[in-house]
Each structure stands twice: as C-alpha cells, then as structure tokens.
Design a protein around this motif. Structure first.
Motif, PDB file in Angstrom:
ATOM      1  N   VAL A  18      50.422  25.537 -19.630  1.00 16.47           N
ATOM      2  CA  VAL A  18      50.423  24.081 -19.767  1.00 16.47           C
ATOM      3  C   VAL A  18      50.048  23.704 -21.201  1.00 16.47           C
ATOM      4  CG1 VAL A  18      49.432  21.910 -18.939  1.00 16.47           C
ATOM      5  CG2 VAL A  18      49.807  23.793 -17.335  1.00 16.47           C
ATOM      6  N   VAL A  20      49.630  20.340 -23.858  1.00 20.47           N
ATOM      7  CA  VAL A  20      49.471  18.891 -23.936  1.00 20.47           C
ATOM      8  C   VAL A  20      49.601  18.471 -25.394  1.00 20.47           C
ATOM      9  CG1 VAL A  20      47.932  16.950 -23.451  1.00 20.47           C
ATOM     10  CG2 VAL A  20      47.942  18.932 -21.928  1.00 20.47           C
ATOM     11  N   ILE A  34      53.049  16.273 -21.482  1.00 16.82           N
ATOM     12  CA  ILE A  34      52.590  17.484 -20.804  1.00 16.82           C
ATOM     13  C   ILE A  34      53.784  18.381 -20.546  1.00 16.82           C
ATOM     14  CG2 ILE A  34      51.446  18.436 -18.769  1.00 16.82           C
ATOM     15  CD1 ILE A  34      50.067  15.676 -18.480  1.00 16.82           C
ATOM     16  N   GLU A  35      53.729  19.605 -21.059  1.00 16.65           N
ATOM     17  CA  GLU A  35      54.759  20.611 -20.787  1.00 16.65           C
ATOM     18  C   GLU A  35      54.153  21.622 -19.827  1.00 16.65           C
ATOM     19  OE1 GLU A  35      56.821  22.063 -24.457  1.00 16.65           O
ATOM     20  OE2 GLU A  35      55.308  20.754 -25.388  1.00 16.65           O
ATOM     21  N   ALA A  36      54.773  21.776 -18.668  1.00 15.50           N
ATOM     22  CA  ALA A  36      54.266  22.691 -17.649  1.00 15.50           C
ATOM     23  C   ALA A  36      55.449  23.254 -16.870  1.00 15.50           C
ATOM     24  CB  ALA A  36      53.318  21.957 -16.700  1.00 15.50           C
ATOM     25  N   VAL A  40      54.224  23.574 -11.302  1.00 14.93           N
ATOM     26  CA  VAL A  40      52.923  22.941 -11.515  1.00 14.93           C
ATOM     27  C   VAL A  40      53.096  21.439 -11.323  1.00 14.93           C
ATOM     28  CG1 VAL A  40      51.095  22.457 -13.189  1.00 14.93           C
ATOM     29  CG2 VAL A  40      52.164  24.721 -13.130  1.00 14.93           C
ATOM     30  N   ILE A  41      52.331  20.875 -10.392  1.00 18.11           N
ATOM     31  CA  ILE A  41      52.414  19.449 -10.102  1.00 18.11           C
ATOM     32  C   ILE A  41      51.369  18.728 -10.943  1.00 18.11           C
ATOM     33  CG2 ILE A  41      52.195  17.686  -8.321  1.00 18.11           C
ATOM     34  CD1 ILE A  41      52.999  19.860  -6.294  1.00 18.11           C
ATOM     35  N   VAL A  42      51.797  17.674 -11.639  1.00 21.95           N
ATOM     36  CA  VAL A  42      50.897  16.884 -12.477  1.00 21.95           C
ATOM     37  C   VAL A  42      50.837  15.474 -11.904  1.00 21.95           C
ATOM     38  CG1 VAL A  42      50.468  15.997 -14.799  1.00 21.95           C
ATOM     39  CG2 VAL A  42      51.517  18.257 -14.501  1.00 21.95           C
ATOM     40  N   TYR A  43      49.637  15.025 -11.517  1.00 23.68           N
ATOM     41  CA  TYR A  43      49.437  13.685 -10.969  1.00 23.68           C
ATOM     42  C   TYR A  43      48.553  12.872 -11.904  1.00 23.68           C
ATOM     43  CZ  TYR A  43      50.760  15.330  -6.258  1.00 23.68           C
ATOM     44  OH  TYR A  43      51.421  15.832  -5.177  1.00 23.68           O
ATOM     45  N   ARG A  44      48.808  11.560 -11.981  1.00 21.60           N
ATOM     46  CA  ARG A  44      47.814  10.654 -12.563  1.00 21.60           C
ATOM     47  C   ARG A  44      46.685  10.559 -11.540  1.00 21.60           C
ATOM     48  NH1 ARG A  44      52.209   6.938 -12.713  1.00 21.60           N
ATOM     49  NH2 ARG A  44      50.923   5.691 -11.327  1.00 21.60           N
ATOM     50  N   GLU A  45      45.457  10.406 -12.010  1.00 19.29           N
ATOM     51  CA  GLU A  45      44.309  10.411 -11.105  1.00 19.29           C
ATOM     52  C   GLU A  45      44.411   9.366 -10.002  1.00 19.29           C
ATOM     53  OE1 GLU A  45      39.522  10.811 -11.405  1.00 19.29           O
ATOM     54  OE2 GLU A  45      40.483   9.458 -12.822  1.00 19.29           O
ATOM     55  N   VAL A  48      46.625  10.736  -6.947  1.00 14.88           N
ATOM     56  CA  VAL A  48      46.411  12.064  -6.374  1.00 14.88           C
ATOM     57  C   VAL A  48      46.319  11.924  -4.858  1.00 14.88           C
ATOM     58  CG1 VAL A  48      44.793  14.002  -6.214  1.00 14.88           C
ATOM     59  CG2 VAL A  48      45.217  12.915  -8.408  1.00 14.88           C
TER      60      VAL A  48
END
Length: 62
Positions: A18, A20, A34-36, A40-45, A48
């Motif tokens: 990952v 950033v 964000i490069e992932a 890989v799951i990326v959520y805003r807080e 979630v």
C-alpha cells in the motif's frame, strides 16, 4: 498513532503493498491517493461496516 509530515507529491508506504501519496493541499483539507492491490479494501472511516468496528460479542476477555 504514527503522525507524519509530508509535502505535496511526497509518499509513504504501508506494509509491502500500500502506497499513499499527498495529491493536493488546501487551507482546510488534504487530498491523498492510495495505491493498493485490488484485494485490499479501503474504506473512509465514516462508512466502515459496523461488524468491522464493533468487537465480537463472542470474544472472551482474559
């Protein structure tokens, strides 16, 4: 918590996969990229899923 100071265009790495990047800086906000890997799951807080935030009811305490 790790707190970093970065300038526009600078990057940091999280784990092996990952990356950033600081994409834009305004007066009251910072835009990041964000490069992932696709698995890989990326959520805003604020979005979630609750099951990932709340501790398991069946978890035993030691």
């Amino acid at each position: 918590m790790l707190v970093l100071s970065r300038k526009l265009g600078q990057r940091f790495q999280v784990g092996q996969d990952v990356r950033v990047t600081i994409v834009k800086i305004d007066r009251n906000s910072v835009r990041i990229g964000i490069e992932a890997p696709s698995d890989v799951i990326v959520y805003r807080e604020e979005i979630v899923p609750q099951e990932e935030v709340e501790p398991s009811v069946n978890a035993s305490t030691v």
